[in-house]
Design a protein around this motif. Structure first.
Motif, PDB file in Angstrom:
ATOM      1  N   TYR A  50       0.818  -1.216   0.000  1.00 10.30           N
ATOM      2  CA  TYR A  50       0.000   0.000   0.000  1.00 10.30           C
ATOM      3  C   TYR A  50       0.850   1.263   0.000  1.00 10.30           C
ATOM      4  N   GLU A  51       1.972   1.203  -0.683  1.00 10.92           N
ATOM      5  CA  GLU A  51       2.904   2.327  -0.714  1.00 10.92           C
ATOM      6  C   GLU A  51       2.250   3.594  -1.277  1.00 10.92           C
ATOM      7  N   ASN A  52       1.559   3.473  -2.406  1.00 11.12           N
ATOM      8  CA  ASN A  52       0.933   4.648  -3.015  1.00 11.12           C
ATOM      9  C   ASN A  52      -0.166   5.220  -2.124  1.00 11.12           C
ATOM     10  N   THR A  53      -0.948   4.359  -1.504  1.00  9.25           N
ATOM     11  CA  THR A  53      -2.013   4.829  -0.614  1.00  9.25           C
ATOM     12  C   THR A  53      -1.429   5.664   0.520  1.00  9.25           C
ATOM     13  N   LYS A  95      -9.700  11.865  -1.060  1.00 10.88           N
ATOM     14  CA  LYS A  95      -9.675  11.633  -2.516  1.00 10.88           C
ATOM     15  C   LYS A  95      -8.290  11.157  -2.966  1.00 10.88           C
ATOM     16  N   CYS A  96      -7.247  11.818  -2.499  1.00  7.59           N
ATOM     17  CA  CYS A  96      -5.885  11.418  -2.872  1.00  7.59           C
ATOM     18  C   CYS A  96      -5.550  10.033  -2.327  1.00  7.59           C
ATOM     19  N   GLY A  97      -5.958   9.755  -1.112  1.00 14.00           N
ATOM     20  CA  GLY A  97      -5.733   8.431  -0.539  1.00 14.00           C
ATOM     21  C   GLY A  97      -6.437   7.351  -1.339  1.00 14.00           C
ATOM     22  N   PHE A  98      -7.654   7.639  -1.778  1.00  8.44           N
ATOM     23  CA  PHE A  98      -8.400   6.681  -2.596  1.00  8.44           C
ATOM     24  C   PHE A  98      -7.713   6.460  -3.940  1.00  8.44           C
ATOM     25  N   GLU A  99      -7.200   7.532  -4.543  1.00 10.78           N
ATOM     26  CA  GLU A  99      -6.480   7.398  -5.812  1.00 10.78           C
ATOM     27  C   GLU A  99      -5.224   6.538  -5.633  1.00 10.78           C
ATOM     28  N   GLY A 100      -4.512   6.743  -4.534  1.00  8.46           N
ATOM     29  CA  GLY A 100      -3.349   5.909  -4.239  1.00  8.46           C
ATOM     30  C   GLY A 100      -3.743   4.456  -4.046  1.00  8.46           C
ATOM     31  N   TYR A 101      -4.868   4.236  -3.369  1.00 10.22           N
ATOM     32  CA  TYR A 101      -5.365   2.883  -3.155  1.00 10.22           C
ATOM     33  C   TYR A 101      -5.716   2.219  -4.478  1.00 10.22           C
ATOM     34  N   ARG A 102      -6.371   2.969  -5.371  1.00  8.94           N
ATOM     35  CA  ARG A 102      -6.709   2.429  -6.688  1.00  8.94           C
ATOM     36  C   ARG A 102      -5.442   2.050  -7.456  1.00  8.94           C
TER      37      ARG A 102
END
Length: 138
Positions: A50-53, A95-102
Motif C-alpha cells: 500500500y505504498e501509493n495509498t 480523494k488522494c488516498g483513494f487514488e493511491g489505493y486504486r
C-alpha cells in the motif's frame, strides 16, 4: 524493516506477553525475537503493498492542512472560511488516498496477472518436455 525498528511500545508489549505466558528466559527471548521479526515482516509487506495509498494520503494531508491554515490567515474572511477549508482539506486527503489505493490495487492486479502468466508458461514448458520425452526418437 527489522525487528529492531519496531516502536518501543510494541517491543514492551511483546516482553510483557513473554513474561506472563512463558516460563524460562530462553523461551521469552526466543518468542520476542521471532514475534518481532514476523511483525516487522508483516509491516514491511503492508507498506510495500500500500505504498501509493500511504504516500498519496500523507502528502495530501500535509498540503491540505497547509492550505487550510493559509485560508484561516486571510484577514476578515479567514475565520469564516476556515471550517470550509478544513472540510475541503479532509475531502482532498480522502480523494488522494483513494487514488493511491486504486493505483495500489491496479499494481497488485498486474502483479497477479504476471505471476499467473509465468505459471502458465512453466506448465506449458513442463508439458511439452514430458511429451518430448515420451515421443519415440525418429
Amino acid at each position: 524493516m527489522n525487528a529492531r525498528d519496531l516502536p518501543d511500545d510494541i517491543k514492551d508489549q511483546l516482553i510483557e506477553i513473554a513474561e506472563n505466558e512463558l516460563d524460562t528466559e530462553k523461551q521469552q527471548i526466543s518468542f520476542c525475537r521471532s514475534a518481532g521479526k514476523r511483525i516487522a515482516e508483516t509491516a514491511q509487506s503492508f507498506f510495500t503493498e500500500y505504498e501509493n495509498t500511504i504516500v498519496y494520503t500523507a502528502i495530501a494531508a500535509v498540503l491540505g492542512f497547509g492550505l487550510a491554515q493559509c485560508v484561516r490567515a486571510i484577514p476578515w474572511v479567514g475565520p469564516f472560511l476556515g471550517p470550509v477549508a478544513d472540510v475541503a482539506a479532509l475531502v482532498f486527503t480522502a480523494k488522494c488516498g483513494f487514488e493511491g489505493y486504486r493505483k495500489d490495487c491496479d499494481n497488485a492486479k498486474a502483479k497477479r496477472d504476471q505471476e499467473r502468466l509465468l505459471v502458465n508458461i512453466r506448465d506449458i514448458v513442463a508439458d511439452e518436455l514430458k511429451k518430448a520425452r515420451l515421443a519415440p526418437n525418429t
